[in-house]
Design a protein around this motif. Structure first.
Motif, PDB file in Angstrom:
ATOM      1  N   GLN A  73       0.838  -1.205   0.000  1.00  0.00           N
ATOM      2  CA  GLN A  73       0.000   0.000   0.000  1.00  0.00           C
ATOM      3  C   GLN A  73       0.871   1.251   0.000  1.00  0.00           C
ATOM      4  O   GLN A  73       0.433   2.313  -0.414  1.00  0.00           O
ATOM      5  CB  GLN A  73      -0.881   0.031   1.243  1.00  0.00           C
ATOM      6  N   VAL A  74       2.090   1.125   0.493  1.00  0.00           N
ATOM      7  CA  VAL A  74       2.990   2.263   0.626  1.00  0.00           C
ATOM      8  C   VAL A  74       3.721   2.496  -0.696  1.00  0.00           C
ATOM      9  O   VAL A  74       4.433   1.619  -1.190  1.00  0.00           O
ATOM     10  CB  VAL A  74       4.003   2.037   1.771  1.00  0.00           C
ATOM     11  N   ARG A  75       3.546   3.666  -1.240  1.00  0.00           N
ATOM     12  CA  ARG A  75       4.138   4.005  -2.526  1.00  0.00           C
ATOM     13  C   ARG A  75       5.664   3.876  -2.506  1.00  0.00           C
ATOM     14  O   ARG A  75       6.276   3.386  -3.461  1.00  0.00           O
ATOM     15  CB  ARG A  75       3.738   5.427  -2.906  1.00  0.00           C
ATOM     16  N   ALA A  76       6.286   4.329  -1.418  1.00  0.00           N
ATOM     17  CA  ALA A  76       7.748   4.267  -1.299  1.00  0.00           C
ATOM     18  C   ALA A  76       8.247   2.820  -1.391  1.00  0.00           C
ATOM     19  O   ALA A  76       9.280   2.552  -2.012  1.00  0.00           O
ATOM     20  CB  ALA A  76       8.199   4.902   0.009  1.00  0.00           C
ATOM     21  N   PHE A  77       7.513   1.889  -0.791  1.00  0.00           N
ATOM     22  CA  PHE A  77       7.906   0.483  -0.854  1.00  0.00           C
ATOM     23  C   PHE A  77       7.752  -0.061  -2.270  1.00  0.00           C
ATOM     24  O   PHE A  77       8.603  -0.805  -2.754  1.00  0.00           O
ATOM     25  CB  PHE A  77       7.079  -0.361   0.119  1.00  0.00           C
ATOM     26  N   ARG A  78       6.661   0.303  -2.924  1.00  0.00           N
ATOM     27  CA  ARG A  78       6.453  -0.150  -4.306  1.00  0.00           C
ATOM     28  C   ARG A  78       7.557   0.377  -5.213  1.00  0.00           C
ATOM     29  O   ARG A  78       8.113  -0.359  -6.028  1.00  0.00           O
ATOM     30  CB  ARG A  78       5.092   0.315  -4.831  1.00  0.00           C
ATOM     31  N   HIS A  79       7.887   1.642  -5.040  1.00  0.00           N
ATOM     32  CA  HIS A  79       8.930   2.266  -5.861  1.00  0.00           C
ATOM     33  C   HIS A  79      10.281   1.589  -5.635  1.00  0.00           C
ATOM     34  O   HIS A  79      10.981   1.229  -6.583  1.00  0.00           O
ATOM     35  CB  HIS A  79       9.005   3.765  -5.534  1.00  0.00           C
ATOM     36  N   THR A  80      10.640   1.414  -4.378  1.00  0.00           N
ATOM     37  CA  THR A  80      11.935   0.805  -4.043  1.00  0.00           C
ATOM     38  C   THR A  80      12.005  -0.640  -4.535  1.00  0.00           C
ATOM     39  O   THR A  80      13.009  -1.055  -5.114  1.00  0.00           O
ATOM     40  CB  THR A  80      12.194   0.867  -2.528  1.00  0.00           C
ATOM     41  N   ALA A  81      10.934  -1.396  -4.324  1.00  0.00           N
ATOM     42  CA  ALA A  81      10.920  -2.799  -4.751  1.00  0.00           C
ATOM     43  C   ALA A  81      11.042  -2.914  -6.267  1.00  0.00           C
ATOM     44  O   ALA A  81      11.754  -3.784  -6.782  1.00  0.00           O
ATOM     45  CB  ALA A  81       9.643  -3.488  -4.275  1.00  0.00           C
ATOM     46  N   THR A  82      10.376  -2.024  -6.982  1.00  0.00           N
ATOM     47  CA  THR A  82      10.440  -2.045  -8.438  1.00  0.00           C
ATOM     48  C   THR A  82      11.845  -1.700  -8.918  1.00  0.00           C
ATOM     49  O   THR A  82      12.374  -2.346  -9.830  1.00  0.00           O
ATOM     50  CB  THR A  82       9.409  -1.058  -9.028  1.00  0.00           C
ATOM     51  N   LEU A  83      12.450  -0.696  -8.287  1.00  0.00           N
ATOM     52  CA  LEU A  83      13.820  -0.317  -8.634  1.00  0.00           C
ATOM     53  C   LEU A  83      14.793  -1.463  -8.356  1.00  0.00           C
ATOM     54  O   LEU A  83      15.620  -1.815  -9.206  1.00  0.00           O
ATOM     55  CB  LEU A  83      14.249   0.932  -7.855  1.00  0.00           C
ATOM     56  N   VAL A  84      14.689  -2.063  -7.182  1.00  0.00           N
ATOM     57  CA  VAL A  84      15.582  -3.163  -6.819  1.00  0.00           C
ATOM     58  C   VAL A  84      15.372  -4.350  -7.758  1.00  0.00           C
ATOM     59  O   VAL A  84      16.340  -4.984  -8.188  1.00  0.00           O
ATOM     60  CB  VAL A  84      15.395  -3.581  -5.341  1.00  0.00           C
ATOM     61  N   ALA A  85      14.131  -4.635  -8.096  1.00  0.00           N
ATOM     62  CA  ALA A  85      13.854  -5.741  -9.021  1.00  0.00           C
ATOM     63  C   ALA A  85      14.507  -5.487 -10.374  1.00  0.00           C
ATOM     64  O   ALA A  85      15.081  -6.400 -10.975  1.00  0.00           O
ATOM     65  CB  ALA A  85      12.348  -5.933  -9.176  1.00  0.00           C
ATOM     66  N   MET A  86      14.434  -4.236 -10.839  1.00  0.00           N
ATOM     67  CA  MET A  86      15.064  -3.906 -12.124  1.00  0.00           C
ATOM     68  C   MET A  86      16.586  -4.090 -12.040  1.00  0.00           C
ATOM     69  O   MET A  86      17.200  -4.680 -12.932  1.00  0.00           O
ATOM     70  CB  MET A  86      14.740  -2.472 -12.524  1.00  0.00           C
ATOM     71  N   LYS A  87      17.196  -3.606 -10.967  1.00  0.00           N
ATOM     72  CA  LYS A  87      18.647  -3.745 -10.802  1.00  0.00           C
ATOM     73  C   LYS A  87      19.031  -5.212 -10.636  1.00  0.00           C
ATOM     74  O   LYS A  87      20.059  -5.663 -11.168  1.00  0.00           O
ATOM     75  CB  LYS A  87      19.142  -2.931  -9.601  1.00  0.00           C
ATOM     76  N   LEU A  88      18.219  -5.965  -9.922  1.00  0.00           N
ATOM     77  CA  LEU A  88      18.466  -7.395  -9.743  1.00  0.00           C
ATOM     78  C   LEU A  88      18.398  -8.123 -11.078  1.00  0.00           C
ATOM     79  O   LEU A  88      19.273  -8.938 -11.404  1.00  0.00           O
ATOM     80  CB  LEU A  88      17.440  -7.976  -8.768  1.00  0.00           C
ATOM     81  N   MET A  89      17.392  -7.804 -11.863  1.00  0.00           N
ATOM     82  CA  MET A  89      17.261  -8.454 -13.172  1.00  0.00           C
ATOM     83  C   MET A  89      18.415  -8.074 -14.096  1.00  0.00           C
ATOM     84  O   MET A  89      18.913  -8.924 -14.841  1.00  0.00           O
ATOM     85  CB  MET A  89      15.915  -8.104 -13.807  1.00  0.00           C
ATOM     86  N   THR A  90      18.857  -6.831 -14.039  1.00  0.00           N
ATOM     87  CA  THR A  90      20.006  -6.410 -14.844  1.00  0.00           C
ATOM     88  C   THR A  90      21.245  -7.206 -14.452  1.00  0.00           C
ATOM     89  O   THR A  90      21.989  -7.689 -15.313  1.00  0.00           O
ATOM     90  CB  THR A  90      20.267  -4.898 -14.664  1.00  0.00           C
ATOM     91  N   ALA A  91      21.459  -7.360 -13.158  1.00  0.00           N
ATOM     92  CA  ALA A  91      22.612  -8.129 -12.676  1.00  0.00           C
ATOM     93  C   ALA A  91      22.490  -9.596 -13.086  1.00  0.00           C
ATOM     94  O   ALA A  91      23.490 -10.237 -13.451  1.00  0.00           O
ATOM     95  CB  ALA A  91      22.737  -8.005 -11.159  1.00  0.00           C
ATOM     96  N   LEU A  92      21.279 -10.132 -13.046  1.00  0.00           N
ATOM     97  CA  LEU A  92      21.073 -11.525 -13.457  1.00  0.00           C
ATOM     98  C   LEU A  92      21.306 -11.713 -14.954  1.00  0.00           C
ATOM     99  O   LEU A  92      21.831 -12.743 -15.380  1.00  0.00           O
ATOM    100  CB  LEU A  92      19.667 -12.000 -13.072  1.00  0.00           C
TER     101      LEU A  92
END
Length: 156
Positions: A73-92
């Motif tokens: 529900q928290v926008r900051a968490f959604r934003h951070t999780a999406t950013l981390v997922a993108m960086k994680l996928m790039t690293a993968l």
């Protein structure tokens, strides 16, 4: 702790109205923080690329936590999780490229050894190369599964 209680507690304790969210705050220290935060994700994958990443524990938990946070529900968490997922996928993807190169090299070495005449062929080396090839194929499959699962659970 399971991820749901962790996320629930984080949601309860986070003051969304305060505006104190490091990923969007301005200033040189926050810009450096964002950069270091993103570098951390890529460094984590790089440091774990030879064993831990394939243990079906670390990455499963990280991806599961990111999935939960991306649906928060928290926008900051959604934003951070999406950013981390993108960086994680790039690293993968970078890791998949490295594994692919090792896979090609191992295949070439195996074929070169197999083409030798029987008396010059090292059967131990053939077995070792075959085992290495199978391990790399399994690693590649694991990386593909992580990428697919991350994409579908965070971005779909």
């Amino acid at each position: 702790m399971e991820h749901a209680p962790i996320i629930r507690r984080m949601t309860e304790e986070f003051d969304e109205e305060s505006g104190e969210y490091p990923m969007i705050m301005s200033g040189p220290q926050w810009k450096k923080f964002r950069s270091n935060f993103c570098d951390f994700v890529q460094t984590l994958v790089k440091q774990c690329q030879y064993s831990i990443i394939y243990d079906q524990y670390l990455m499963d938990n990280v991806i599961s936590l990111l999935t939960g946070l991306s649906d928060s529900q928290v926008r900051a968490f959604r934003h951070t999780a999406t950013l981390v997922a993108m960086k994680l996928m790039t690293a993968l993807v970078d890791l998949a490229l490295t594994v692919s190169i090792h896979l090609d090299n191992t295949s070439r070495q195996y074929e070169a050894e197999r083409q030798k005449t029987r008396d010059k062929r090292a059967s131990d080396r053939l077995k070792a190369l075959l085992a290495k090839h199978q391990e790399l194929e399994e690693n590649m499959d694991e990386i593909k599964n992580m990428l697919t699962y991350t994409f579908k659970s965070v971005y779909d």
